[in-house]
Design a protein around this motif. Structure first.
Motif, PDB file in Angstrom:
ATOM      1  N   MET A 100       0.847  -1.194   0.000  1.00 32.63           N
ATOM      2  CA  MET A 100       0.000   0.000   0.000  1.00 32.63           C
ATOM      3  C   MET A 100       0.882   1.243   0.000  1.00 32.63           C
ATOM      4  O   MET A 100       1.752   1.377   0.848  1.00 32.63           O
ATOM      5  CB  MET A 100      -0.900  -0.014   1.224  1.00 32.63           C
ATOM      6  CG  MET A 100      -2.079   0.931   1.135  1.00 32.63           C
ATOM      7  SD  MET A 100      -3.256   0.491  -0.128  1.00 32.63           S
ATOM      8  CE  MET A 100      -4.756   1.166   0.555  1.00 32.63           C
ATOM      9  N   PRO A 101       0.679   2.156  -0.949  1.00 30.51           N
ATOM     10  CA  PRO A 101       1.484   3.385  -0.948  1.00 30.51           C
ATOM     11  C   PRO A 101       1.222   4.212   0.308  1.00 30.51           C
ATOM     12  O   PRO A 101       0.142   4.152   0.897  1.00 30.51           O
ATOM     13  CB  PRO A 101       0.988   4.126  -2.206  1.00 30.51           C
ATOM     14  CG  PRO A 101       0.292   3.104  -3.035  1.00 30.51           C
ATOM     15  CD  PRO A 101      -0.265   2.103  -2.078  1.00 30.51           C
ATOM     16  N   ASP A 102       2.220   4.989   0.704  1.00 30.68           N
ATOM     17  CA  ASP A 102       2.020   5.906   1.824  1.00 30.68           C
ATOM     18  C   ASP A 102       1.028   6.990   1.407  1.00 30.68           C
ATOM     19  O   ASP A 102       1.176   7.602   0.345  1.00 30.68           O
ATOM     20  CB  ASP A 102       3.346   6.556   2.224  1.00 30.68           C
ATOM     21  CG  ASP A 102       4.309   5.549   2.839  1.00 30.68           C
ATOM     22  OD1 ASP A 102       3.825   4.583   3.453  1.00 30.68           O
ATOM     23  OD2 ASP A 102       5.533   5.729   2.687  1.00 30.68           O
ATOM     24  N   PRO A 103      -0.004   7.248   2.206  1.00 32.85           N
ATOM     25  CA  PRO A 103      -0.996   8.267   1.834  1.00 32.85           C
ATOM     26  C   PRO A 103      -0.392   9.660   1.860  1.00 32.85           C
ATOM     27  O   PRO A 103       0.354  10.006   2.780  1.00 32.85           O
ATOM     28  CB  PRO A 103      -2.084   8.108   2.899  1.00 32.85           C
ATOM     29  CG  PRO A 103      -1.403   7.454   4.057  1.00 32.85           C
ATOM     30  CD  PRO A 103      -0.321   6.588   3.483  1.00 32.85           C
ATOM     31  N   VAL A 104      -0.725  10.467   0.858  1.00 26.65           N
ATOM     32  CA  VAL A 104      -0.207  11.831   0.776  1.00 26.65           C
ATOM     33  C   VAL A 104      -1.325  12.853   0.952  1.00 26.65           C
ATOM     34  O   VAL A 104      -1.099  14.045   0.767  1.00 26.65           O
ATOM     35  CB  VAL A 104       0.525  12.070  -0.565  1.00 26.65           C
ATOM     36  CG1 VAL A 104       1.692  11.108  -0.717  1.00 26.65           C
ATOM     37  CG2 VAL A 104      -0.426  11.940  -1.753  1.00 26.65           C
ATOM     38  N   THR A 105      -2.528  12.378   1.284  1.00 29.32           N
ATOM     39  CA  THR A 105      -3.654  13.274   1.549  1.00 29.32           C
ATOM     40  C   THR A 105      -4.322  12.882   2.866  1.00 29.32           C
ATOM     41  O   THR A 105      -4.155  11.758   3.356  1.00 29.32           O
ATOM     42  CB  THR A 105      -4.701  13.208   0.423  1.00 29.32           C
ATOM     43  OG1 THR A 105      -5.306  11.905   0.406  1.00 29.32           O
ATOM     44  CG2 THR A 105      -4.069  13.485  -0.934  1.00 29.32           C
ATOM     45  N   THR A 106      -5.079  13.815   3.418  1.00 22.91           N
ATOM     46  CA  THR A 106      -5.834  13.527   4.639  1.00 22.91           C
ATOM     47  C   THR A 106      -6.823  12.397   4.399  1.00 22.91           C
ATOM     48  O   THR A 106      -6.984  11.499   5.230  1.00 22.91           O
ATOM     49  CB  THR A 106      -6.584  14.785   5.102  1.00 22.91           C
ATOM     50  OG1 THR A 106      -5.640  15.826   5.363  1.00 22.91           O
ATOM     51  CG2 THR A 106      -7.377  14.509   6.366  1.00 22.91           C
ATOM     52  N   GLN A 107      -7.490  12.430   3.245  1.00 25.25           N
ATOM     53  CA  GLN A 107      -8.455  11.380   2.926  1.00 25.25           C
ATOM     54  C   GLN A 107      -7.763  10.024   2.773  1.00 25.25           C
ATOM     55  O   GLN A 107      -8.300   8.991   3.171  1.00 25.25           O
ATOM     56  CB  GLN A 107      -9.201  11.731   1.635  1.00 25.25           C
ATOM     57  CG  GLN A 107     -10.134  12.925   1.740  1.00 25.25           C
ATOM     58  CD  GLN A 107      -9.426  14.273   1.741  1.00 25.25           C
ATOM     59  OE1 GLN A 107      -8.216  14.358   1.527  1.00 25.25           O
ATOM     60  NE2 GLN A 107     -10.184  15.338   1.957  1.00 25.25           N
ATOM     61  N   GLY A 108      -6.579  10.027   2.206  1.00 22.47           N
ATOM     62  CA  GLY A 108      -5.839   8.782   2.043  1.00 22.47           C
ATOM     63  C   GLY A 108      -5.484   8.139   3.369  1.00 22.47           C
ATOM     64  O   GLY A 108      -5.416   6.903   3.469  1.00 22.47           O
ATOM     65  N   GLN A 109      -5.266   8.940   4.405  1.00 18.18           N
ATOM     66  CA  GLN A 109      -4.972   8.389   5.724  1.00 18.18           C
ATOM     67  C   GLN A 109      -6.154   7.585   6.255  1.00 18.18           C
ATOM     68  O   GLN A 109      -5.983   6.519   6.848  1.00 18.18           O
ATOM     69  CB  GLN A 109      -4.608   9.517   6.689  1.00 18.18           C
ATOM     70  CG  GLN A 109      -3.263  10.183   6.395  1.00 18.18           C
ATOM     71  CD  GLN A 109      -2.965  11.310   7.352  1.00 18.18           C
ATOM     72  OE1 GLN A 109      -3.854  12.057   7.754  1.00 18.18           O
ATOM     73  NE2 GLN A 109      -1.695  11.455   7.726  1.00 18.18           N
ATOM     74  N   HIS A 110      -7.370   8.096   6.047  1.00 20.10           N
ATOM     75  CA  HIS A 110      -8.556   7.354   6.479  1.00 20.10           C
ATOM     76  C   HIS A 110      -8.674   6.027   5.723  1.00 20.10           C
ATOM     77  O   HIS A 110      -8.995   4.983   6.314  1.00 20.10           O
ATOM     78  CB  HIS A 110      -9.811   8.192   6.239  1.00 20.10           C
ATOM     79  CG  HIS A 110      -9.924   9.395   7.116  1.00 20.10           C
ATOM     80  ND1 HIS A 110     -10.168   9.313   8.472  1.00 20.10           N
ATOM     81  CD2 HIS A 110      -9.820  10.727   6.834  1.00 20.10           C
ATOM     82  CE1 HIS A 110     -10.222  10.528   8.989  1.00 20.10           C
ATOM     83  NE2 HIS A 110     -10.008  11.409   8.020  1.00 20.10           N
ATOM     84  N   ILE A 111      -8.412   6.069   4.417  1.00 16.19           N
ATOM     85  CA  ILE A 111      -8.505   4.851   3.599  1.00 16.19           C
ATOM     86  C   ILE A 111      -7.453   3.842   4.036  1.00 16.19           C
ATOM     87  O   ILE A 111      -7.719   2.638   4.119  1.00 16.19           O
ATOM     88  CB  ILE A 111      -8.341   5.209   2.115  1.00 16.19           C
ATOM     89  CG1 ILE A 111      -9.483   6.121   1.665  1.00 16.19           C
ATOM     90  CG2 ILE A 111      -8.302   3.946   1.256  1.00 16.19           C
ATOM     91  CD1 ILE A 111      -9.315   6.696   0.282  1.00 16.19           C
ATOM     92  N   PHE A 112      -6.248   4.327   4.340  1.00 15.58           N
ATOM     93  CA  PHE A 112      -5.181   3.424   4.746  1.00 15.58           C
ATOM     94  C   PHE A 112      -5.528   2.712   6.050  1.00 15.58           C
ATOM     95  O   PHE A 112      -5.285   1.513   6.195  1.00 15.58           O
ATOM     96  CB  PHE A 112      -3.870   4.195   4.912  1.00 15.58           C
ATOM     97  CG  PHE A 112      -2.734   3.339   5.405  1.00 15.58           C
ATOM     98  CD1 PHE A 112      -2.069   2.495   4.542  1.00 15.58           C
ATOM     99  CD2 PHE A 112      -2.347   3.372   6.739  1.00 15.58           C
ATOM    100  CE1 PHE A 112      -1.023   1.690   4.985  1.00 15.58           C
ATOM    101  CE2 PHE A 112      -1.311   2.568   7.192  1.00 15.58           C
ATOM    102  CZ  PHE A 112      -0.650   1.730   6.316  1.00 15.58           C
TER     103      PHE A 112
END
Length: 254
Positions: free
Chosen positions: A1-13
């Protein structure tokens, strides 16, 4: 899984990670029961037959209730994550009208919000198949993407965002849309995730997340280059057309 670069991506991760934890825990229990039953109730001699059980009511109840509980838990966490990433703010500081077409991308930077385009005009960046364009975004600012296609269904996605969205053909200026808030600077890759034709593999683009000052400098650079239009470029037979706004006249400076 790529490191999230957005706030929304952190929730998805977080949803993705804990879903795997739950799945592995469930798999461990199931595998353990399988190996235990295979060893505990194995046949020990040619004459001995293991005890045959037709049914076990407590186990049947457990096998029915446990999956229902797991589905409910997954649903609740998925719904919570979806609400978090779809909690769009009104009038975001940056709006980018994204056009995906066979087989390139056009990025229209729209006026309005806290970060204005120079002269309150539409500034655009157009790529060509084999020459990916670059999408420039400011860090720490909410960006809304409006997605449009003049031909077939495409899919706008950036692995670092951990989310993607279909680009649907249609005349409406407010087609599919979503918002992200970049939290780190850097250069990332994006591509089309929907098989859209023979050159689908060339529908690539780059994403640069920069400081606000660098973002403003980039907009001024687009203006100096003449990449200015009164309305978003909506694609068509050529990249620099406004097919969705009329007869498809060429050029973006009209």
């Amino acid at each position: 899984m790529p490191d999230p670069v957005t706030t929304q991506g952190q929730h998805i991760f977080l949803l993705w990670r804990w879903a795997w934890v739950a799945a592995l825990a469930t798999g461990g229990v199931v595998w353990g029961l399988i190996f235990y039953a295979a060893f505990r109730f194995r046949r020990r001699s040619d004459d001995e037959v293991p005890v045959q059980t037709r049914y076990n009511l407590p186990l049947e109840i457990f096998y029915t209730i446990a999956p229902i509980i797991m589905v409910v838990v997954f649903f609740v966490h998925t719904e919570r994550t979806q609400n978090a990433i779809r909690a769009n703010i009104p009038d975001p500081p940056v709006t980018v009208y994204v056009v995906g077409q066979q087989w390139t991308w056009t990025f229209n930077y729209m006026p309005g919000g806290e970060i204005h385009t120079p002269g309150n005009q539409v500034l655009y960046s157009v790529g060509e198949a084999g020459n990916p364009p670059t999408l420039v975004l400011p860090v720490g600012e909410t960006v809304e993407f409006k997605l449009h296609s003049p031909d077939v269904i495409h899919d706008f996605g950036v692995p670092g965002f951990l989310e993607k969205e279909d680009v649907i053909p249609g005349p409406a200026i407010d087609d599919n849309h979503f918002q992200v808030k970049p939290i780190v600077t850097g250069t990332f890759k994006g591509k089309c995730y929907e098989l859209c034709g023979v050159y689908h593999s060339r529908m690539l683009f780059n994403v640069k997340i920069v400081t606000e000052a660098e973002f403003q400098a980039y907009l001024q650079q687009l203006q100096a280059q003449g990449n200015v239009a009164a309305q978003p470029l909506l694609g068509g037979s050529q990249s620099q057309t406004q097919a969705g706004l009329g007869s498809g006249s060429e050029g973006g400076s009209e």
